[in-house]
Design a protein around this motif. Structure first.
Motif, PDB file in Angstrom:
ATOM      1  N   ILE A 161      26.884  74.062  39.780  1.00 39.10           N
ATOM      2  CA  ILE A 161      26.150  74.683  40.887  1.00 39.10           C
ATOM      3  C   ILE A 161      25.041  73.754  41.378  1.00 39.10           C
ATOM      4  O   ILE A 161      24.830  73.594  42.590  1.00 39.10           O
ATOM      5  CB  ILE A 161      25.558  76.037  40.436  1.00 39.10           C
ATOM      6  N   LYS A 162      24.339  73.135  40.442  1.00 40.81           N
ATOM      7  CA  LYS A 162      23.249  72.228  40.810  1.00 40.81           C
ATOM      8  C   LYS A 162      23.779  71.005  41.545  1.00 40.81           C
ATOM      9  O   LYS A 162      23.209  70.576  42.558  1.00 40.81           O
ATOM     10  CB  LYS A 162      22.488  71.810  39.549  1.00 40.81           C
ATOM     11  N   ILE A 163      24.886  70.453  41.063  1.00 38.33           N
ATOM     12  CA  ILE A 163      25.468  69.264  41.692  1.00 38.33           C
ATOM     13  C   ILE A 163      25.855  69.543  43.140  1.00 38.33           C
ATOM     14  O   ILE A 163      25.650  68.716  44.036  1.00 38.33           O
ATOM     15  CB  ILE A 163      26.702  68.786  40.898  1.00 38.33           C
ATOM     16  N   HIS A 164      26.397  70.734  43.388  1.00 39.31           N
ATOM     17  CA  HIS A 164      26.918  71.064  44.719  1.00 39.31           C
ATOM     18  C   HIS A 164      25.966  71.935  45.540  1.00 39.31           C
ATOM     19  O   HIS A 164      26.359  72.448  46.597  1.00 39.31           O
ATOM     20  CB  HIS A 164      28.274  71.758  44.577  1.00 39.31           C
ATOM     21  N   ASN A 165      24.735  72.079  45.071  1.00 39.88           N
ATOM     22  CA  ASN A 165      23.711  72.826  45.816  1.00 39.88           C
ATOM     23  C   ASN A 165      24.189  74.227  46.211  1.00 39.88           C
ATOM     24  O   ASN A 165      24.110  74.633  47.378  1.00 39.88           O
ATOM     25  CB  ASN A 165      23.294  72.049  47.077  1.00 39.88           C
ATOM     26  N   LEU A 166      24.669  74.959  45.233  1.00 43.24           N
ATOM     27  CA  LEU A 166      25.245  76.277  45.503  1.00 43.24           C
ATOM     28  C   LEU A 166      24.341  77.432  45.080  1.00 43.24           C
ATOM     29  O   LEU A 166      24.712  78.600  45.251  1.00 43.24           O
ATOM     30  CB  LEU A 166      26.588  76.418  44.770  1.00 43.24           C
ATOM     31  N   LYS A 167      23.178  77.132  44.537  1.00 46.06           N
ATOM     32  CA  LYS A 167      22.340  78.159  43.922  1.00 46.06           C
ATOM     33  C   LYS A 167      22.100  79.358  44.828  1.00 46.06           C
ATOM     34  O   LYS A 167      22.156  80.510  44.382  1.00 46.06           O
ATOM     35  CB  LYS A 167      21.006  77.551  43.498  1.00 46.06           C
ATOM     36  N   ASP A 168      21.825  79.116  46.103  1.00 46.33           N
ATOM     37  CA  ASP A 168      21.498  80.203  47.027  1.00 46.33           C
ATOM     38  C   ASP A 168      22.712  80.702  47.805  1.00 46.33           C
ATOM     39  O   ASP A 168      22.568  81.491  48.746  1.00 46.33           O
ATOM     40  CB  ASP A 168      20.419  79.744  48.008  1.00 46.33           C
ATOM     41  N   LYS A 169      23.910  80.256  47.400  1.00 47.30           N
ATOM     42  CA  LYS A 169      25.116  80.613  48.153  1.00 47.30           C
ATOM     43  C   LYS A 169      26.154  81.348  47.302  1.00 47.30           C
ATOM     44  O   LYS A 169      27.269  81.584  47.774  1.00 47.30           O
ATOM     45  CB  LYS A 169      25.764  79.350  48.730  1.00 47.30           C
ATOM     46  N   LEU A 170      25.804  81.679  46.076  1.00 47.61           N
ATOM     47  CA  LEU A 170      26.821  82.214  45.168  1.00 47.61           C
ATOM     48  C   LEU A 170      27.505  83.450  45.734  1.00 47.61           C
ATOM     49  O   LEU A 170      28.705  83.655  45.525  1.00 47.61           O
ATOM     50  CB  LEU A 170      26.203  82.538  43.805  1.00 47.61           C
ATOM     51  N   HIS A 171      26.757  84.278  46.443  1.00 50.10           N
ATOM     52  CA  HIS A 171      27.345  85.498  47.012  1.00 50.10           C
ATOM     53  C   HIS A 171      28.356  85.177  48.108  1.00 50.10           C
ATOM     54  O   HIS A 171      29.179  86.024  48.468  1.00 50.10           O
ATOM     55  CB  HIS A 171      26.241  86.403  47.563  1.00 50.10           C
ATOM     56  N   LEU A 172      28.295  83.953  48.639  1.00 53.37           N
ATOM     57  CA  LEU A 172      29.257  83.521  49.650  1.00 53.37           C
ATOM     58  C   LEU A 172      30.430  82.766  49.033  1.00 53.37           C
ATOM     59  O   LEU A 172      31.507  82.703  49.621  1.00 53.37           O
ATOM     60  CB  LEU A 172      28.571  82.604  50.673  1.00 53.37           C
ATOM     61  N   VAL A 173      30.204  82.214  47.844  1.00 55.39           N
ATOM     62  CA  VAL A 173      31.194  81.349  47.204  1.00 55.39           C
ATOM     63  C   VAL A 173      32.307  82.140  46.535  1.00 55.39           C
ATOM     64  O   VAL A 173      33.491  81.809  46.651  1.00 55.39           O
ATOM     65  CB  VAL A 173      30.505  80.436  46.166  1.00 55.39           C
ATOM     66  N   VAL A 174      31.930  83.203  45.818  1.00 58.56           N
ATOM     67  CA  VAL A 174      32.894  83.924  44.991  1.00 58.56           C
ATOM     68  C   VAL A 174      33.092  85.336  45.531  1.00 58.56           C
ATOM     69  O   VAL A 174      32.195  85.906  46.162  1.00 58.56           O
ATOM     70  CB  VAL A 174      32.423  83.952  43.518  1.00 58.56           C
ATOM     71  N   SER A 175      34.263  85.889  45.288  1.00 60.59           N
ATOM     72  CA  SER A 175      34.600  87.217  45.811  1.00 60.59           C
ATOM     73  C   SER A 175      33.629  88.272  45.293  1.00 60.59           C
ATOM     74  O   SER A 175      33.206  88.226  44.139  1.00 60.59           O
ATOM     75  CB  SER A 175      36.034  87.587  45.431  1.00 60.59           C
ATOM     76  N   PRO A 176      33.274  89.243  46.128  1.00 65.39           N
ATOM     77  CA  PRO A 176      32.350  90.298  45.706  1.00 65.39           C
ATOM     78  C   PRO A 176      33.049  91.333  44.841  1.00 65.39           C
ATOM     79  O   PRO A 176      34.282  91.347  44.711  1.00 65.39           O
ATOM     80  CB  PRO A 176      31.901  90.911  47.035  1.00 65.39           C
ATOM     81  N   ASN A 177      32.258  92.207  44.250  1.00 62.43           N
ATOM     82  CA  ASN A 177      32.810  93.302  43.459  1.00 62.43           C
ATOM     83  C   ASN A 177      33.499  94.316  44.368  1.00 62.43           C
ATOM     84  O   ASN A 177      33.246  94.372  45.565  1.00 62.43           O
ATOM     85  CB  ASN A 177      31.692  94.009  42.680  1.00 62.43           C
ATOM     86  N   GLY A 178      34.379  95.108  43.760  1.00 58.25           N
ATOM     87  CA  GLY A 178      34.959  96.233  44.475  1.00 58.25           C
ATOM     88  C   GLY A 178      36.193  95.940  45.291  1.00 58.25           C
ATOM     89  O   GLY A 178      36.615  96.772  46.101  1.00 58.25           O
ATOM     90  N   LEU A 179      36.811  94.773  45.095  1.00 57.63           N
ATOM     91  CA  LEU A 179      38.004  94.436  45.876  1.00 57.63           C
ATOM     92  C   LEU A 179      39.296  94.741  45.127  1.00 57.63           C
ATOM     93  O   LEU A 179      40.383  94.460  45.625  1.00 57.63           O
ATOM     94  CB  LEU A 179      37.974  92.949  46.259  1.00 57.63           C
TER      95      LEU A 179
END
Length: 220
Positions: free
Chosen positions: A163-181
């Motif tokens: 996550i640190k390498i790819h600067n994803l810290k503030d984007k996790l909710h956009l990166v992976v599928s949300p709950n409830g699907l």
């Protein structure tokens, strides 16, 4: 009426169609363990399921993982003080630190971080299977009798580094599928599907450069 939510156990790739069925499975492990002479969980599949439960579903998942190396714990049942029935406990094999945990009250929404760890674990499962065979051959062991464990870094630590390498810290909710699907396992969202190959390369290079401590552990 709320739609039934399947519960997926990533290690054995088993899905329970509802929370109730999943809870019944956990209760069955509890009852089976109370009948054993030492009250310790012995079946390796049961241990896998309890670890996945604590990592992915328990309401205090993060706290427990900060305090315990779950892969280095004994799982057993005992009666806590001021309580008549049995419940599950875990104990660190090294420092004897222990705590009880409930299997009846759980289900707080999984965090994007938890979902991403599960997602990447699923993505590299075939690669880890190859590594397991290679290491078993080098050590003269039958790979079918062993599982491959990440000793160091742990899966979550690897994902945090990625996550640190790819600067994803503030984007996790956009990166992976949300709950409830109702999906069996979390998956990468379309704009971030390229990260699957990136993580595979990241994990492979860690192994190639001896930056992963992997260990074969006998299946019980």
């Amino acid at each position: 009426m709320a739609k039934a939510q399947p519960h997926y156990l990533k290690t054995r790739q088993v899905t329970f169609p509802t929370k109730g069925k999943f809870k019944e499975h956990l209760q069955a492990i509890l009852h089976k363990t109370t009948s054993l002479p030492n009250n310790e969980v012995e079946d390796q599949d049961d241990i896998f399921d309890l670890i996945d439960f604590l990592e992915d579903y328990h309401n205090e998942s993060i706290t427990i993982q900060e305090q315990f190396d779950l892969e280095n714990c004994i799982f057993y049942v005992d009666k806590p003080q001021d309580y008549n029935g049995y419940c599950f406990w875990l104990m660190d094999k090294n420092n004897q630190n222990k705590r009880q945990f409930s299997i009846t009250s759980f289900g707080n929404p999984r965090t994007p971080m938890q979902n991403l760890v599960s997602c990447f674990g699923y993505i590299i499962r075939e690669m880890k299977a190859r590594f397991r065979k290679e290491i078993a051959m080098q050590e003269g062991k039958d790979f079918k009798e062993y599982d491959l464990w990440n000793e160091e870094p742990k899966p979550k630590e690897l994902v945090l580094e990625f996550i640190k390498i790819h600067n994803l810290k503030d984007k996790l909710h956009l990166v992976v599928s949300p709950n409830g699907l109702n999906n069996n396992a979390p998956y990468l969202m379309p704009d971030y599907e390229y990260l699957a190959k990136e993580y595979q390369d990241f994990y492979f290079n860690k192994k190639a450069n001896d930056l992963l401590k992997l260990e074969l552990r006998p299946r019980m």
